[in-house]
Scaffold this active site. Structure first.
Site, short mmCIF file in Angstrom:
data_model
loop_
_atom_site.label_atom_id
_atom_site.label_comp_id
_atom_site.label_asym_id
_atom_site.label_seq_id
_atom_site.Cartn_x
_atom_site.Cartn_y
_atom_site.Cartn_z
N ASP A 51 65.11 104.04 19.25
CA ASP A 51 66.11 104.42 18.23
C ASP A 51 65.70 104.12 16.81
OD1 ASP A 51 66.38 101.52 18.56
OD2 ASP A 51 68.17 101.76 17.32
N ASP A 86 62.70 101.11 24.63
CA ASP A 86 63.10 100.11 23.66
C ASP A 86 64.38 99.45 24.16
OD1 ASP A 86 63.32 98.74 21.08
OD2 ASP A 86 64.85 100.23 20.61
N PHE A 87 64.73 98.28 23.60
CA PHE A 87 65.92 97.57 24.08
C PHE A 87 67.09 97.69 23.10
CE2 PHE A 87 68.67 94.01 25.01
CZ PHE A 87 68.73 94.04 26.39
N ASP A 88 66.97 97.05 21.93
CA ASP A 88 68.07 97.02 20.97
C ASP A 88 68.33 98.41 20.38
OD1 ASP A 88 68.73 94.03 20.64
OD2 ASP A 88 66.56 94.07 20.40
#
Length: 259
Positions: free
Chosen positions: A206, A21-23
């Site tokens: 997250d 995932d990124f953010d």
């Protein structure tokens, strides 16, 4: 599962897929979403993994593919694979993930509902609507009035229940998202696994939307939850710096063992 056990398992697998995932996982959550960038340690870890033979790194995000490429600073020569819009879009593109190929009636409905959602959010300072290829998202991170944010959230939920009850709903950190495409990060990881012929997968995320992917992992895979929250992952790290350290160590161990 301990971090040591997880890394030892992944270091020796024949073909490794690292899907991230990124953010909130590689990049801190910030007030201006398009200003998000990977932390320096996370970027270094991702680049190190991408250089290891028989190792593929993919970013799997709810962001549209267009926005994900900007914030990930991803150009056509990048070795990173991308899955945007929770897997409904991909890079390299397949052709099936282009909104221009979708029924025009669905796109018109998307635009009408987005406009009505914008009208609802306009009454709450700090709340705003993010356009998506296949829907839209309400953001309330900057809303100063918690009651107003809840009102906007509930108003848009009622709108969608009445006008588009079959659209997929996702709730995340200060975000409520709707899409007429039902793909999830579990499907994105499955497609990437097949595409790369991976013999093991590490997935890290997250947020609630990452749990689809974490629950879908197979024996021999490793799921990592970044930060607090209920999770299906068997490994948890406190935050982005700790994940970056884990990825850096994995890159080192895997590269060393394959020399």
């Amino acid at each position: 599962m301990s971090v040591d056990d997880a890394l030892a398992r992944l270091a020796v697998t024949d073909r490794l897929l690292v899907a991230l995932d990124f953010d909130g996982t590689l990049a801190p959550l910030i007030d201006e979403p398009m200003a998000a960038r990977m932390s320096a340690p996370a970027r270094a870890a991702v680049d190190a993994l991408a250089r290891v033979p028989a190792t593929t790194v993919a970013l799997v995000s709810g962001r549209t593919l267009r926005d994900l490429r900007i914030i990930a600073e991803h150009d056509d020569d990048s070795p990173l694979l991308l899955a945007g819009s929770h897997g409904a879009e991909q890079w390299p593109p397949s052709g099936s993930d282009d909104a221009s190929t979708v029924d025009v009636a669905l796109l018109a409905l998307r635009d009408r509902l987005r406009a009505r959602a914008e009208a609802i959010a306009a009454g709450v300072p700090g709340a705003w609507i993010e356009p998506k290829e296949f829907g839209f998202a309400l953001h309330t991170r900057l809303a100063t009035d918690s009651a107003g944010a809840r009102s906007a959230h509930d108003g848009i939920a009622r709108l969608m229940e009445a006008e588009a009850p079959t659209w997929r709903r996702r709730d995340g950190h200060d975000i409520l998202e709707y899409a007429f495409r039902a793909e999830g990060k579990d499907g994105a990881v499955a497609r990437l696994r097949a595409q790369t012929e991976a013999t093991a997968v590490l997935f890290a995320g997250d947020d609630v939307t990452d749990e689809d992917a974490l629950r879908s992992l197979e024996p021999g895979d490793v799921g990592v939850r970044v930060g607090p929250g209920e999770t299906a992952a068997r490994v948890r790290v406190a935050g982005i710096p700790e994940l970056a350290a884990l990825l850096t160590r994995l890159a080192h161990d895997r590269d060393t063992l394959r020399e």
